[in-house]
Write a protein that holds these residues in place. Structure first.
Motif, PDB file in Angstrom:
ATOM      1  N   ALA A  39     -36.524  32.331 -35.640  1.00  0.00           N
ATOM      2  CA  ALA A  39     -35.789  32.285 -34.370  1.00  0.00           C
ATOM      3  C   ALA A  39     -36.752  32.092 -33.203  1.00  0.00           C
ATOM      4  N   GLU A  40     -37.884  32.798 -33.238  1.00  0.00           N
ATOM      5  CA  GLU A  40     -38.882  32.637 -32.184  1.00  0.00           C
ATOM      6  C   GLU A  40     -39.445  31.215 -32.181  1.00  0.00           C
ATOM      7  N   LEU A  41     -39.725  30.703 -33.386  1.00  0.00           N
ATOM      8  CA  LEU A  41     -40.266  29.353 -33.491  1.00  0.00           C
ATOM      9  C   LEU A  41     -39.241  28.318 -33.029  1.00  0.00           C
ATOM     10  N   SER A  42     -37.962  28.555 -33.319  1.00  0.00           N
ATOM     11  CA  SER A  42     -36.938  27.590 -32.916  1.00  0.00           C
ATOM     12  C   SER A  42     -36.848  27.482 -31.398  1.00  0.00           C
ATOM     13  N   GLU A  43     -37.075  28.585 -30.704  1.00  0.00           N
ATOM     14  CA  GLU A  43     -37.062  28.541 -29.242  1.00  0.00           C
ATOM     15  C   GLU A  43     -38.173  27.631 -28.732  1.00  0.00           C
ATOM     16  N   GLY A  44     -39.356  27.749 -29.357  1.00  0.00           N
ATOM     17  CA  GLY A  44     -40.461  26.886 -28.960  1.00  0.00           C
ATOM     18  C   GLY A  44     -40.197  25.429 -29.282  1.00  0.00           C
ATOM     19  N   LEU A  45     -39.602  25.160 -30.439  1.00  0.00           N
ATOM     20  CA  LEU A  45     -39.285  23.788 -30.800  1.00  0.00           C
ATOM     21  C   LEU A  45     -38.266  23.195 -29.836  1.00  0.00           C
ATOM     22  N   ASP A  72     -33.402  24.005 -38.116  1.00  0.00           N
ATOM     23  CA  ASP A  72     -31.960  24.058 -38.361  1.00  0.00           C
ATOM     24  C   ASP A  72     -31.258  24.813 -37.239  1.00  0.00           C
ATOM     25  N   ARG A  73     -31.837  25.931 -36.841  1.00  0.00           N
ATOM     26  CA  ARG A  73     -31.254  26.739 -35.764  1.00  0.00           C
ATOM     27  C   ARG A  73     -31.293  25.995 -34.431  1.00  0.00           C
ATOM     28  N   ALA A  74     -32.362  25.217 -34.205  1.00  0.00           N
ATOM     29  CA  ALA A  74     -32.525  24.501 -32.935  1.00  0.00           C
ATOM     30  C   ALA A  74     -31.799  23.164 -32.924  1.00  0.00           C
ATOM     31  N   GLY A  75     -31.257  22.737 -34.077  1.00  0.00           N
ATOM     32  CA  GLY A  75     -30.583  21.447 -34.126  1.00  0.00           C
ATOM     33  C   GLY A  75     -31.538  20.277 -34.071  1.00  0.00           C
ATOM     34  N   ILE A  76     -32.677  20.393 -34.777  1.00  0.00           N
ATOM     35  CA  ILE A  76     -33.675  19.333 -34.814  1.00  0.00           C
ATOM     36  C   ILE A  76     -33.840  18.879 -36.259  1.00  0.00           C
ATOM     37  N   PRO A  77     -33.679  17.581 -36.559  1.00  0.00           N
ATOM     38  CA  PRO A  77     -33.879  17.094 -37.932  1.00  0.00           C
ATOM     39  C   PRO A  77     -35.313  17.326 -38.400  1.00  0.00           C
ATOM     40  N   ASP A 134     -28.699  18.544 -38.116  1.00  0.00           N
ATOM     41  CA  ASP A 134     -29.002  19.498 -39.187  1.00  0.00           C
ATOM     42  C   ASP A 134     -29.625  18.828 -40.403  1.00  0.00           C
ATOM     43  N   ALA A 135     -30.176  17.613 -40.241  1.00  0.00           N
ATOM     44  CA  ALA A 135     -30.667  16.843 -41.385  1.00  0.00           C
ATOM     45  C   ALA A 135     -31.971  17.395 -41.935  1.00  0.00           C
TER      46      ALA A 135
END
Length: 472
Positions: A39-45, A72-77, A134-135
């Motif tokens: 979750a922390e990493l997804s915020e950075g991404l 996946d959480r951030a919506g980045i393929p 979500d790919a």
């Protein structure tokens, strides 16, 4: 911010969220620790990337797990790429190099993997805009042509993972050991996502480890399932790289699974003897996921791949195996598609595997694989399957490994040629004479090249075949 399927499915998995979920090296991650760090990493991404995709090129399966959950959480393929590959897609990339730009903060006293962002461009390749957010994208080995990106949305990934987990009995208290690379769809699905969504702990090992390392991990963890490569079982069948206790330590397994390529001849010759394992061979693809999981025994006819898994429909059209499944990929992209995303299925929903098969003559509902339609060798009008010739040659007790491909012939257009690895002391002429009695004249290889080893991809597919014609 999106909360797509994979992150949510792992968060909702059964079992304790504080017990070990992923174990690698001397590190152990609970599900809570994985999810919090992801979750922390997804915020950075999400802050760093606006559109495009992230290329993950890492040997560290925990890094793969964290990036998969975070993106996946951030919506980045995510594009999963073999870090040893010579070339690959462009775009922001994450690998194991020490750095701080993309390194998630340590959580729960655990030191997170080094995730260095080596290319910080805000935009990925032009075609990345066609990918669903979500790919999860995997690249085929390229053993039969130019590597292609296979686009798997979260729904397909989860359908595949749950199908495998249900069949193999993944659950809390039934640990898994995985020695298949997570950048390949097999290791990613069987050894990473399936255990996580089923609540089963998994110990992740390097793919180039010895059978004794697998056995020690199985014993230490009390694992019930081993996910490994054909090469691991080949070494085990030959008695290489293991001590006398190795097989005993594997005896409590209820499933030892192989996929990625055909099992070596030594395994087919000795299952239930040298191995004494509940060995399962998986047939599937990056496009379709798992199609069959068949228990290996010595009485099977060559090429037997068993029955389709629950929820998988199959049919034969002109001898080609076609599949309908909820785990089917969305599409493919690559140089052969003009870097455009093209569907993998026909308009009626069937996926053409390119594999030739027939219904087993022994047990109704079982399939026998005959080879790839694209690699069929045309010998003066007679069609020869390299896979069928390989299976016949592999039945000779002196053969440890074999690969058959086409070579050009001035008279017949093309003919088979074989590369063989023989047991020490084996006489090549005896193999040639034996093949004359077991193969039809047009199937007989023109040459038998004796080699020390046959180069193979990370999952065991033969490399270095010599095509007789341009495969396109």
């Amino acid at each position: 911010m999106n909360s797509p399927g994979i992150f949510a499915a792992v968060a909702a998995a059964a079992g304790s969220s504080t017990d070990p979920a992923l174990i690698t090296g001397d590190r152990s991650w609970s599900r809570d620790e994985l999810l919090l760090t992801a979750a922390e990493l997804s915020e950075g991404l999400a802050r760093r990337y606006s559109g495009g995709a992230v290329v993950v090129e890492t040997d560290d399966p925990v890094s793969t797990a964290l990036l998969t959950l975070a993106a996946d959480r951030a919506g980045i393929p995510v594009l999963h790429r073999d870090p040893s590959a010579a070339a690959g897609p462009s775009g922001p990339a994450v690998h194991d190099e020490t750095g701080t730009a993309g390194r998630p903060a340590p959580t729960g006293g655990q030191e997170s993997p080094f995730l260095g962002l080596v290319r910080a461009a805000a935009d990925g390749p032009e075609w990345a805009g066609e990918l669903p957010p979500d790919a999860q994208v995997f690249f085929t080995s390229g053993s039969t042509g130019t590597p292609m990106g296979v686009v798997r949305p979260a729904a397909a990934v989860l359908a595949d993972a749950r199908r495998v987990a249900d069949f193999l009995g993944y659950e809390p208290g039934a640990p898994v050991v995985c020695a298949a690379p997570a950048f390949h769809a097999y290791g990613f699905n069987y050894g990473l996502i399936a255990p996580l969504v089923a609540g089963a702990a998994v110990r992740l090992l390097p793919s180039r480890c010895l059978p004794s390392t697998c056995a020690a991990a199985v014993r230490a963890l009390g694992a019930r399932t081993l996910i490994a490569l054909p090469a691991h079982y080949g070494l085990l069948a030959q008695g290489a790289g293991w001590q006398g206790w190795t097989v005993q330590h594997l005896a409590r397994l209820r499933a030892a699974v192989s996929a990625g390529a055909a099992l070596p001849p030594a395994v087919r010759q000795h299952p239930g003897n040298t191995l004494e394992l509940p060995l399962f061979n998986c047939y599937g693809s990056s496009e379709a996921g798992a199609i069959t999981l068949s228990r290996v025994d010595r009485e099977q006819e060559p090429g037997d791949i068993g029955e389709p898994l629950p929820g998988v429909r199959v049919r034969l059209d002109g001898g080609e195996l076609q599949v309908q499944t909820s785990s089917l990929a969305l599409g493919q992209f690559g140089s052969r598609t003009g870097n455009r995303l093209l569907p993998v299925s026909e308009p009626d929903g069937w996926y053409r595997t390119g594999d030739l098969a027939r219904w087993s003559g022994v047990t109704p509902g079982r399939l026998t694989l005959l080879g790839r339609s694209a690699t069929i060798i045309n010998v003066a009008g007679e069609k020869v399957s390299p896979g069928e010739v390989e299976r016949v040659i592999s039945q000779h007790p002196s053969v440890l490994d074999v690969s058959v491909s086409a070579v050009a012939d001035e008279v017949r257009g093309e003919v088979p040629a074989a590369r063989v690895v023989l047991r020490p002391g084996a006489v090549e002429s005896e193999l040639v004479e034996w093949c004359r009695t077991e193969l039809a004249p047009h199937q007989m290889p023109r040459t038998f090249e004796r080699v020390d080893r046959i180069p193979r991809s990370a999952t065991g597919k033969a490399l270095g075949a010599r095509p007789a014609r341009d495969s396109g």
